[in-house]
Motif scaffolding. Structure first.
Motif, PDB file in Angstrom:
ATOM      1  N   THR A 310       0.805  -1.217   0.000  1.00 33.01           N
ATOM      2  CA  THR A 310       0.000   0.000   0.000  1.00 33.01           C
ATOM      3  C   THR A 310       0.838   1.267   0.000  1.00 33.01           C
ATOM      4  O   THR A 310       0.566   2.205  -0.750  1.00 33.01           O
ATOM      5  CB  THR A 310      -0.919   0.018   1.239  1.00 33.01           C
ATOM      6  N   ASP A 411      -5.627  -2.617  -6.743  1.00 35.20           N
ATOM      7  CA  ASP A 411      -5.138  -3.425  -5.627  1.00 35.20           C
ATOM      8  C   ASP A 411      -5.723  -4.829  -5.712  1.00 35.20           C
ATOM      9  O   ASP A 411      -6.862  -5.003  -6.118  1.00 35.20           O
ATOM     10  CB  ASP A 411      -5.554  -2.763  -4.297  1.00 35.20           C
ATOM     11  N   GLU A 412      -4.949  -5.808  -5.314  1.00 34.13           N
ATOM     12  CA  GLU A 412      -5.403  -7.205  -5.268  1.00 34.13           C
ATOM     13  C   GLU A 412      -6.038  -7.612  -6.587  1.00 34.13           C
ATOM     14  O   GLU A 412      -7.176  -8.021  -6.654  1.00 34.13           O
ATOM     15  CB  GLU A 412      -6.379  -7.412  -4.102  1.00 34.13           C
ATOM     16  N   GLY A 617      -6.616  -7.436   2.210  1.00 37.64           N
ATOM     17  CA  GLY A 617      -6.187  -6.080   2.459  1.00 37.64           C
ATOM     18  C   GLY A 617      -6.402  -5.493   3.834  1.00 37.64           C
ATOM     19  O   GLY A 617      -5.685  -4.593   4.222  1.00 37.64           O
TER      20      GLY A 617
END
Ligand code: ADP
Ligand code: MG
Length: 768
Positions: A310, A411-412, A617
């Motif tokens: 992050t 993200d992810e 996350g």
């Protein structure tokens, strides 16, 4: 004249009827049939003597039918057959085998393939449910004898019932190869084949179907003969060639040239709450390097759960913002988006803004926000009043228009699927924004580069300092009191805990609990059976007919599926009474989610009862216990991600995998046990991903199936990694024209084939 593209119905002996049948197995033309490769081989030149069989092994045996009998046992009919080789005999049995009654006649030769089991009579063996093939007898023609016995025989997956099984396929392919002799067009440059010591296409096809005597059986079964390698290489070469071209074409488009002057560097330092690890520094360096170049960035940042992706992304986004652009961060779930929003805002607010800079404006945009709030946020994005937008896929779907989009972070990414990624990248803007994709899925490097062949790769290969390994234990419901007691003790020490359930509420709604339900519980474990209710009516009817009153039915011991909502109530009032519990799942409103997340982050909730919405996350370093109930229902990737929610701070952390009651008779499947054992054994994401890949297969694992990428015809990403790497190298050399191995004619044939192959097999990607 027959050629590889001749539609299958025009092949001798195949008409429209058969063509329709085999079309269901995607066999449309001659080439398709020739690429329907045997899935195993039997050495019928040197068949195994019965005396040489070993219990527990898979074996193929040839023998003469001596006798058959259909046993009508009380429960099921069993068909039993005795085959003999001189004085030795072997028994074969098939449950529900009545349909076999008239298939076999004494004196027939048959080939059996199956697992060798010890038989009751001490020194003999039997096979249960073996695959079988009736061999041609002496009166049959020369050709079948040539194909069926006295050679290494290919065995095929049927193209439609027993009629279009191995024997039919063998004969058809044999005839085709004879007709095509000398006419199978080559798809790879001759010099390349010579250098790699691979046979021509025609030779390879001939050898995979009808291997020469003496070809090692182990190589054949492993698909590692030169003939197999040639066909696999060909398929991977064309995949890589296509990706290589896409990548090259993309790099030529105009992107944005970001600057990194002293002011930008100061801004980055301001927000950093800790010293970055060397891996984080390196990754940021690579990312910023891309951003400073004119060509648009397409980079994959890979790092195991908790490796600190992050903050790297945030720094990259600040570079864009300090250059006067907007940045967008896309997360796969609302919870994660919300958490990113909360923590990033905190970091940015805390940072003393360098002189002359404006404060940062951050917005959250998720699907479940109320319509007018969404509209307001979209307006701010459009007018450029927002620097950083954090959201879910709503960002793609809600027709968001940016004033000046410079960088997109996904993200992810493993949850998005390839397709969504491409769609996002297609967003129309003047200059092509940079894209950074982040994933915790530890895809082996070669696979990552090949599947996401248009991405560059950065890896975070170390965790931030001060982490202690997580202790993982597997247990059953019988020990639940100890588990809850342990949770209480950890809370008493000032820590927090998660308790995770597979469903939100009751067995009636077995909703997958993800915004993207891509790798939810699989297969037989996916469906929860509603708890059997006592069937009142039946009970009455029975007693009406004067039978003994049926005993009162106990609620069946079928595994009751515990759910987050019910267990939140139950735990609050019993085992965890007195602690501060919170409940989090996907069906809450955006506001409710945000409030609960915020309270858990602040430590105002001790135990968060949740579904897999917290899977990816979520970052609360003070949480030290992860309890997962019905753990056998989760996939490995999920379990690993869930466990990754703890062990994020300095305190010792624990993961408890619970599998229901042993008394309830709920059985964990062998694969489920394997997953849990792997979780207990290792915390290495790479190792777990390997097993996951094996259990689910590449299509499921990478989500390519959902994303519309077709499966390969002959290649297997797990087995053929080395060839994949080779194909990638060769493809990129071919594109660069580094050497002049191929003649101009060969080159144009390769390009033509690529066009056709991508249209036909990867058409969707091309269109995306
Ligand atoms: P992930 O890669 O799983 O997304 P995060 O970015 O959420 O990981 O980081 C995990 C945790 O580690 C967070 O609490 C974050 O603040 C912390 N962290 C990240 N980098 C460092 C670092 N260099 N030193 C100390 N803590 C770090
Ligand atoms: Mg993360």
């Amino acid at each position: 004249m027959l050629s590889l593209d001749t539609p299958i119905q025009f092949v001798k002996g195949i008409g429209p009827g058969i063509a329709k049948t085999v079309a269901e197995k995607n066999v449309l033309c001659v080439e398709d049939l020739l690429y329907h490769l045997p899935f195993r081989y039997e050495d019928r030149l040197h068949p195994t003597p019965v005396e040489a069989l070993k219990a527990g092994e898979m074996a193929s045996v040839i023998g003469e039918v001596r006798g058959t009998v259909l046993l009508r046992t009380r429960s099921i009919p069993i068909f039993e057959m005795t085959i003999g080789q001189n004085l030795s005999t072997l028994k074969a049995m098939w449950f529900h085998g009545a349909f076999l009654k008239d298939r076999f006649k004494p004196g027939q030769m048959v080939a059996l393939y199956g697992k060798v089991e010890p038989s009751r009579s001490s020194r003999s063996f039997k096979m249960i449910q073996p695959q079988f093939e009736i061999l041609p007898d002496d009166h049959d023609d020369e050709q079948s004898r040539l194909l069926e016995v006295g050679r290494i025989t290919p065995v095929y997956e049927s193209l439609g019932g027993s009629r279009f099984a191995s024997r039919w396929i063998r004969r058809t392919i044999y005839d085709l190869l004879e007709d095509l002799r000398g006419n199978v067009s080559e798809t790879l440059p001759a010099a390349l084949l010579a250098r790699l010591q691979l046979p021509s296409r025609e030779e390879a096809l001939r050898q995979v179907h009808f291997p020469q005597a003496g070809t090692p059986m182990t190589h054949l079964q492993a698909w590692s003969t030169p003939a197999h390698r040639r066909l696999i290489f060909e398929e991977l070469f064309y995949l890589e060639l296509g990706l290589e071209l896409k990548r090259k074409k993309f790099k030529e488009r105009a992107g944005i040239t970001f600057e990194t002057n002293e002011r930008v560097r100061l801004a980055l330092r301001q927000v950093l709450p800790f010293h970055p690890t060397p891996a984080q520094k390196r990754a940021l360096g690579e990312i910023v390097g891309d951003m400073r170049r004119l060509g648009p960035m397409r980079r994959l940042l890979q790092g195991d759960v908790g490796s600190g992706k992050t903050i790297v992304a945030l720094q990259a986004m600040l570079v864009a913002i300090e250059n006067g652009y907007q940045a967008a961060l896309m997360a796969p779930t609302e919870i994660l988006a919300t958490q990113h929003y909360l923590s990033i805002r905190k970091l940015l607010e805390r940072a003393a803004i360098p002189e002359g800079n404006l404060p940062y404006h951050v917005s959250l945009l998720t699907g479940s926000l109320e319509e007018d709030r969404k509209r307001a946020v979209r307006g701010k994005i459009f007018r450029g009043e927002t620097d950083l937008v954090i959201g879910t896929h709503a960002l793609i779907e809600e027709k968001v228009e940016f004033a000046k989009l410079g960088l997109v972070v996904v993200d992810e990414q493993h949850r998005f699927g390839v397709l969504q990624r491409f769609r996002l990248m297609k967003k129309p803007t003047d200059a092509e924004p940079d894209v950074l994709v982040m994933t915790a899925t530890p895809i082996p490097r070669t696979l990552a580069l090949s599947l996401y062949g248009d991405l560059d790769l950065s890896v975070l290969d170390e965790l931030p300092p001060g982490r202690t390994p997580i202790l993982t234990r597997q247990t059953t419901d019988e020990r639940a009191p100890e588990v809850w007691d342990f949770v209480r003790k950890q809370v008493a020490k000032g820590h927090q805990a998660y308790v995770v359930y597979p469903v939100i509420e009751g067995a009636k709604d077995d909703q997958p609990e993800l915004d993207f339900p891509e790798d939810g519980p699989k297969g037989d474990e996916a469906k929860s059976k509603p708890a059997a209710k006592p069937a009142k009516k039946t009970v009455k009817a029975q007693s009406l007919f004067g039978e003994k009153p049926a005993p009162k039915l106990k609620p069946r011991s079928a595994p009751d599926l515990k759910s987050a909502v019910e267990m939140y109530e139950l735990l609050s009032n019993s085992s965890l009474a007195g602690l501060r519990l919170g409940l989090l799942h996907g069906r809450l409103s955006a506001d409710e989610k945000e409030v609960t997340m915020r309270r858990f982050q602040r430590g105002e909730i001790d135990v968060l009862v949740a579904t897999t919405v917290i899977e990816v996350g979520v970052d609360v370093p003070n949480a030290t216990v992860m309890v997962i109930e019905h753990a056998e229902r989760f996939g490995l990737a999920q379990l690993h991600q869930l466990r990754g929610r703890v062990g994020r701070g300095a305190a010792k952390s624990y993961c408890i995998l619970m599998t229901g009651s042993t008394r309830s008779g709920a059985k964990v499947s062998a694969q489920g046990e394997e997953r849990l054992a792997a979780m207990v054994r290792t915390q290495n994401g790479f190792e777990l991903a390997e097993l996951d890949l094996q259990q689910r297969g590449p299509g499921e694992f990478f989500g390519t199936r959902q994303a519309g990428l077709p499966d390969f015809r002959v290649a297997n990403l797990l087995r053929d990694r080395a060839l994949l790497e080779l194909a990638k190298e060769e493809a990129s050399q071919f594109v660069r024209c580094a050497d002049n191995e191929a003649t101009p004619e060969e080159k144009s044939r390769v390009w033509a084939r690529l066009k056709e192959a991508w249209q036909r097999r990867y058409g969707l990607v091309e269109a995306g």
